[in-house]
Design a protein around this motif. Structure first.
Motif, mmCIF file in Angstrom:
data_model
loop_
_atom_site.group_PDB
_atom_site.id
_atom_site.type_symbol
_atom_site.label_atom_id
_atom_site.label_comp_id
_atom_site.label_asym_id
_atom_site.label_seq_id
_atom_site.Cartn_x
_atom_site.Cartn_y
_atom_site.Cartn_z
ATOM 1 N N MET A 103 25.539 5.423 47.380
ATOM 2 C CA MET A 103 26.574 6.442 47.161
ATOM 3 C C MET A 103 26.429 7.638 48.094
ATOM 4 O O MET A 103 27.412 8.286 48.417
ATOM 5 N N ARG A 104 25.227 7.935 48.561
ATOM 6 C CA ARG A 104 25.078 9.043 49.515
ATOM 7 C C ARG A 104 25.882 8.748 50.771
ATOM 8 O O ARG A 104 26.576 9.601 51.297
ATOM 9 N N ILE A 105 25.777 7.512 51.256
ATOM 10 C CA ILE A 105 26.504 7.142 52.463
ATOM 11 C C ILE A 105 27.995 7.123 52.182
ATOM 12 O O ILE A 105 28.799 7.600 52.977
ATOM 13 N N THR A 161 18.879 2.225 40.733
ATOM 14 C CA THR A 161 20.046 1.398 40.984
ATOM 15 C C THR A 161 20.716 1.128 39.643
ATOM 16 O O THR A 161 20.080 0.600 38.727
ATOM 17 N N ILE A 162 21.964 1.509 39.530
ATOM 18 C CA ILE A 162 22.750 1.302 38.314
ATOM 19 C C ILE A 162 23.637 0.092 38.552
ATOM 20 O O ILE A 162 24.269 -0.021 39.605
ATOM 21 N N VAL A 166 23.114 2.756 44.162
ATOM 22 C CA VAL A 166 21.915 3.581 44.290
ATOM 23 C C VAL A 166 22.331 5.044 44.132
ATOM 24 O O VAL A 166 23.240 5.516 44.818
ATOM 25 N N VAL A 167 21.663 5.731 43.203
ATOM 26 C CA VAL A 167 21.904 7.155 42.982
ATOM 27 C C VAL A 167 20.571 7.896 43.079
ATOM 28 O O VAL A 167 19.507 7.288 42.930
ATOM 29 N N ASP A 168 20.633 9.199 43.320
ATOM 30 C CA ASP A 168 19.415 9.991 43.482
ATOM 31 C C ASP A 168 18.564 10.027 42.214
ATOM 32 O O ASP A 168 17.344 9.970 42.276
ATOM 33 N N ASN A 169 19.210 10.155 41.065
ATOM 34 C CA ASN A 169 18.484 10.129 39.800
ATOM 35 C C ASN A 169 19.469 10.029 38.643
ATOM 36 O O ASN A 169 20.673 10.203 38.830
ATOM 37 N N VAL A 170 18.948 9.725 37.484
ATOM 38 C CA VAL A 170 19.731 9.666 36.253
ATOM 39 C C VAL A 170 19.072 10.618 35.276
ATOM 40 O O VAL A 170 17.873 10.506 35.009
ATOM 41 N N SER A 171 19.840 11.556 34.756
ATOM 42 C CA SER A 171 19.253 12.534 33.842
ATOM 43 C C SER A 171 19.393 12.131 32.385
ATOM 44 O O SER A 171 18.604 12.546 31.546
#
Length: 131
Positions: free
Chosen positions: A31-33, A48-49, A61-66
C-alpha cells in the motif's frame, strides 16, 4: 506510469510478491507504493492483511495494525466532505468506535479493472515461483 514489477512483469510495482495461503497463491500488494509513499524497510510492526475482492484473496502489506474491531453495516456513516485536505475517493465510510473515528478504506476502489486483469494473467507464472 508506475514502474513494472520483476515478479509480475505485466503488473505495476505495487505488487510486492505472492504467498501460499493454504494451498492458494495470493498476490501481495504494498500500500505504500500504491499511495505513492516512500518505500521503507519493513519492521516487526509491518503485517500482511488478507482481503477478498470479487471473491479473490489478496494480501495487503501495511505499516502496522493498531486494533481489530467488528463493525456492523448500520454503524457505517457517509464520508464527510473534507475539502482538499483529504482525498476521499478511496474511502467507503466513517465509523465512530469508542472515543475515536475510523475511516474505512474501500479496497475495491484501489484496484482498477486493468490491475485485476493483469494480476490474473500473471498469477500462473507466480505459482511456479512459489511452488
Amino acid at each position: 506510469r508506475p514502474p513494472r514489477s520483476t515478479l509480475f512483469p505485466y503488473t505495476t510495482l505495487f505488487r510486492s510478491g505472492v504467498i501460499n495461503l493454504r494451498g492458494a497463491i495470493v498476490p501481495v500488494l504494498d500500500m505504500r507504493i500504491r499511495f505513492g509513499l516512500p518505500v521503507v524497510e519493513r519492521d516487526k510492526n509491518a503485517v500482511t492483511i488478507i482481503v477478498a475482492i470479487n471473491e479473490r484473496n489478496f494480501g495487503i502489506v501495511v505499516d502496522n495494525v493498531s486494533d481489530v474491531v467488528s463493525i456492523g453495516a448500520d454503524q457505517i456513516q457517509p464520508v464527510p466532505d473534507m475539502g482538499a485536505v483529504i482525498d476521499t475517493r478511496y474511502l467507503r465510510g466513517l465509523v465512530r468506535q469508542d472515543d475515536r473515528m475510523v475511516l474505512l478504506l474501500d479496497i475495491e476502489k484501489l484496484m482498477k479493472p486493468d490491475d485485476m486483469e493483469s494480476l490474473n494473467a500473471a498469477l500462473p507464472a507466480a505459482a511456479d515461483v512459489v511452488a
